[in-house]
Design a protein around this motif. Sequence first.
Motif, PDB file in Angstrom:
ATOM      1  N   VAL A  66       0.825  -1.209   0.000  1.00  0.00           N
ATOM      2  CA  VAL A  66       0.000   0.000   0.000  1.00  0.00           C
ATOM      3  C   VAL A  66       0.860   1.260   0.000  1.00  0.00           C
ATOM      4  O   VAL A  66       0.589   2.211  -0.751  1.00  0.00           O
ATOM      5  CB  VAL A  66      -0.959  -0.005   1.208  1.00  0.00           C
ATOM      6  CG1 VAL A  66      -1.519   1.393   1.467  1.00  0.00           C
ATOM      7  CG2 VAL A  66      -2.103  -0.977   0.957  1.00  0.00           C
ATOM      8  N   GLN A  67       1.894   1.291   0.859  1.00  0.00           N
ATOM      9  CA  GLN A  67       2.696   2.512   0.950  1.00  0.00           C
ATOM     10  C   GLN A  67       3.357   2.873  -0.374  1.00  0.00           C
ATOM     11  O   GLN A  67       3.281   4.020  -0.827  1.00  0.00           O
ATOM     12  CB  GLN A  67       3.766   2.368   2.045  1.00  0.00           C
ATOM     13  CG  GLN A  67       3.353   2.920   3.392  1.00  0.00           C
ATOM     14  CD  GLN A  67       2.181   2.139   3.996  1.00  0.00           C
ATOM     15  OE1 GLN A  67       2.216   0.925   4.093  1.00  0.00           O
ATOM     16  NE2 GLN A  67       1.142   2.846   4.393  1.00  0.00           N
ATOM     17  N   GLN A  68       3.997   1.879  -1.015  1.00  0.00           N
ATOM     18  CA  GLN A  68       4.666   2.186  -2.276  1.00  0.00           C
ATOM     19  C   GLN A  68       3.677   2.698  -3.318  1.00  0.00           C
ATOM     20  O   GLN A  68       3.978   3.629  -4.078  1.00  0.00           O
ATOM     21  CB  GLN A  68       5.388   0.953  -2.850  1.00  0.00           C
ATOM     22  CG  GLN A  68       6.453   0.364  -1.949  1.00  0.00           C
ATOM     23  CD  GLN A  68       5.941  -0.863  -1.244  1.00  0.00           C
ATOM     24  OE1 GLN A  68       4.988  -0.789  -0.491  1.00  0.00           O
ATOM     25  NE2 GLN A  68       6.591  -1.997  -1.480  1.00  0.00           N
ATOM     26  N   LEU A  76       4.905  11.567  -4.510  1.00  0.00           N
ATOM     27  CA  LEU A  76       5.615  12.172  -3.389  1.00  0.00           C
ATOM     28  C   LEU A  76       7.122  12.124  -3.655  1.00  0.00           C
ATOM     29  O   LEU A  76       7.613  11.191  -4.295  1.00  0.00           O
ATOM     30  CB  LEU A  76       5.298  11.423  -2.091  1.00  0.00           C
ATOM     31  CG  LEU A  76       3.841  11.492  -1.615  1.00  0.00           C
ATOM     32  CD1 LEU A  76       3.668  10.703  -0.322  1.00  0.00           C
ATOM     33  CD2 LEU A  76       3.393  12.926  -1.431  1.00  0.00           C
ATOM     34  N   PRO A  77       7.864  13.092  -3.170  1.00  0.00           N
ATOM     35  CA  PRO A  77       9.319  13.096  -3.394  1.00  0.00           C
ATOM     36  C   PRO A  77       9.993  11.936  -2.672  1.00  0.00           C
ATOM     37  O   PRO A  77       9.488  11.435  -1.657  1.00  0.00           O
ATOM     38  CB  PRO A  77       9.755  14.444  -2.807  1.00  0.00           C
ATOM     39  CG  PRO A  77       8.690  14.788  -1.813  1.00  0.00           C
ATOM     40  CD  PRO A  77       7.413  14.263  -2.391  1.00  0.00           C
ATOM     41  N   ASP A  78      11.113  11.518  -3.194  1.00  0.00           N
ATOM     42  CA  ASP A  78      11.868  10.458  -2.544  1.00  0.00           C
ATOM     43  C   ASP A  78      12.300  10.909  -1.152  1.00  0.00           C
ATOM     44  O   ASP A  78      12.647  12.086  -0.947  1.00  0.00           O
ATOM     45  CB  ASP A  78      13.105  10.095  -3.366  1.00  0.00           C
ATOM     46  CG  ASP A  78      12.746   9.419  -4.683  1.00  0.00           C
ATOM     47  OD1 ASP A  78      11.663   8.807  -4.750  1.00  0.00           O
ATOM     48  OD2 ASP A  78      13.558   9.522  -5.633  1.00  0.00           O
ATOM     49  N   PRO A  79      12.297   9.999  -0.186  1.00  0.00           N
ATOM     50  CA  PRO A  79      12.716  10.375   1.166  1.00  0.00           C
ATOM     51  C   PRO A  79      14.226  10.599   1.228  1.00  0.00           C
ATOM     52  O   PRO A  79      14.967  10.097   0.360  1.00  0.00           O
ATOM     53  CB  PRO A  79      12.308   9.159   2.008  1.00  0.00           C
ATOM     54  CG  PRO A  79      12.366   8.011   1.050  1.00  0.00           C
ATOM     55  CD  PRO A  79      11.907   8.575  -0.269  1.00  0.00           C
ATOM     56  N   TYR A 258      10.063  10.044   7.466  1.00  0.00           N
ATOM     57  CA  TYR A 258       9.091   9.140   6.842  1.00  0.00           C
ATOM     58  C   TYR A 258       7.657   9.504   7.238  1.00  0.00           C
ATOM     59  O   TYR A 258       6.724   9.365   6.433  1.00  0.00           O
ATOM     60  CB  TYR A 258       9.387   7.697   7.244  1.00  0.00           C
ATOM     61  CG  TYR A 258       8.370   6.695   6.743  1.00  0.00           C
ATOM     62  CD1 TYR A 258       8.214   6.471   5.373  1.00  0.00           C
ATOM     63  CD2 TYR A 258       7.549   5.993   7.630  1.00  0.00           C
ATOM     64  CE1 TYR A 258       7.264   5.555   4.911  1.00  0.00           C
ATOM     65  CE2 TYR A 258       6.607   5.087   7.173  1.00  0.00           C
ATOM     66  CZ  TYR A 258       6.465   4.870   5.811  1.00  0.00           C
ATOM     67  OH  TYR A 258       5.537   3.976   5.356  1.00  0.00           O
ATOM     68  N   ILE A 259       7.474   9.980   8.453  1.00  0.00           N
ATOM     69  CA  ILE A 259       6.129  10.251   8.966  1.00  0.00           C
ATOM     70  C   ILE A 259       5.310  11.172   8.051  1.00  0.00           C
ATOM     71  O   ILE A 259       4.146  10.862   7.753  1.00  0.00           O
ATOM     72  CB  ILE A 259       6.204  10.811  10.404  1.00  0.00           C
ATOM     73  CG1 ILE A 259       6.654   9.709  11.364  1.00  0.00           C
ATOM     74  CG2 ILE A 259       4.859  11.372  10.842  1.00  0.00           C
ATOM     75  CD1 ILE A 259       6.983  10.197  12.769  1.00  0.00           C
ATOM     76  N   PRO A 260       5.848  12.301   7.577  1.00  0.00           N
ATOM     77  CA  PRO A 260       5.041  13.144   6.675  1.00  0.00           C
ATOM     78  C   PRO A 260       4.598  12.419   5.414  1.00  0.00           C
ATOM     79  O   PRO A 260       3.467  12.627   4.935  1.00  0.00           O
ATOM     80  CB  PRO A 260       5.986  14.314   6.352  1.00  0.00           C
ATOM     81  CG  PRO A 260       6.913  14.389   7.516  1.00  0.00           C
ATOM     82  CD  PRO A 260       7.136  12.952   7.916  1.00  0.00           C
ATOM     83  N   ARG A 261       5.436  11.600   4.858  1.00  0.00           N
ATOM     84  CA  ARG A 261       5.066  10.856   3.648  1.00  0.00           C
ATOM     85  C   ARG A 261       3.962   9.854   3.949  1.00  0.00           C
ATOM     86  O   ARG A 261       3.042   9.663   3.151  1.00  0.00           O
ATOM     87  CB  ARG A 261       6.313  10.188   3.055  1.00  0.00           C
ATOM     88  CG  ARG A 261       7.276  11.196   2.443  1.00  0.00           C
ATOM     89  CD  ARG A 261       8.680  10.645   2.252  1.00  0.00           C
ATOM     90  NE  ARG A 261       9.531  11.607   1.550  1.00  0.00           N
ATOM     91  CZ  ARG A 261      10.098  12.656   2.140  1.00  0.00           C
ATOM     92  NH1 ARG A 261       9.914  12.861   3.422  1.00  0.00           N
ATOM     93  NH2 ARG A 261      10.852  13.482   1.429  1.00  0.00           N
TER      94      ARG A 261
END
Length: 355
Positions: A66-68, A76-79, A258-261
Amino acid sequence: MPVSRASGVDRRLFLTSLLGVTAAAAGLSGCAESSAAAGSEGASTAPLADKVPAGTSLKIASYQNVQQLQFKLAKLPDPPFKVSSWLNIGAGPDVINAFRAKSLDVANNAGIPPIQAHYQGFDAKIVAINITRKPNYLFATKPGSDIRSIADFKGRKLAFSQGQAQGVVLLRALKKAGLAYDDVDLVPLTSNQFLTALQSGQVDIAPLGNTQAPAYLAQYESKGARTITTDVVDLLNLLWAPVSVLNDRAKAAAVAAYIPRWAQGQVWQYEHPDVWNEEFYVKTQNLTLPQARAVTALANKPLFPPSWTEAIAWEQETADLLAEGGFVKKFDVGTLFDHRFEGIAAASVPAEYRK
């Protein structure tokens, strides 16, 4: 094997067998409070780094990928760190085992797995919270059942996974209906066994996720299966990580990044139901488009609280509910929250998604 009218000791033994803990690990239950408390005292309180150090990596749980998919569709930008592995893992007991094996750094679960980890003496902390206001689960009956309400659960066999959200939803539903644990037979299973148990008649009732129910009814409604809805919710959808990860300054910074993403991915999914129906439910979960739309209609609006006060109170109620049944020992759940991360998720989303 059903657990019926079990003593507190029986329930604690049931816990160790359910979670697949070895005989040696089972010995941890007797000293869980002291060991967890000691570990919590050793948890880092150092300020989070402003920047993720180069070369930092995380192993992240992403059940059913799901996340990917969220991050890809939302663009979304890469972390600012490397994801060394995405683990297709979601069940609380499996996450705890992966944490123990150091094969996982951060996971997305409901409120109950951190309580179970504490009970086992494993130190982990909650780092982000999404509040769930509408039920994510309903109760499904086996084919040919005459059960039509929660009151009809008395004397029946109920699928119960105390290490997962489904378990606490069941316990809360029983309490609300005025049924004691001794009024029912709790059958220890993990959630991935629920459908088979229903189909075979091993249990009379099992809590199913909203995403599972349409497919189950499509196959068994004509044979007398039905679903029973309630207003019982499992309030917390959270991110958590082992204390050993959070004590690592570089990894803690990566978790904070990671949390904001994580939050923004959920907001994007909520705001684009038609795309999500096609790309996730139809293409990866084999639901029909009408079934997907029915599931999405039940979706919760993501809400990320700037303050964790309500979440902590809810988690305490959950822990107390489990303690009343002899499933865990009573403890202060405040030790489960790492307040260094409080507010990060809320600050990353528009105001309407802040609780």
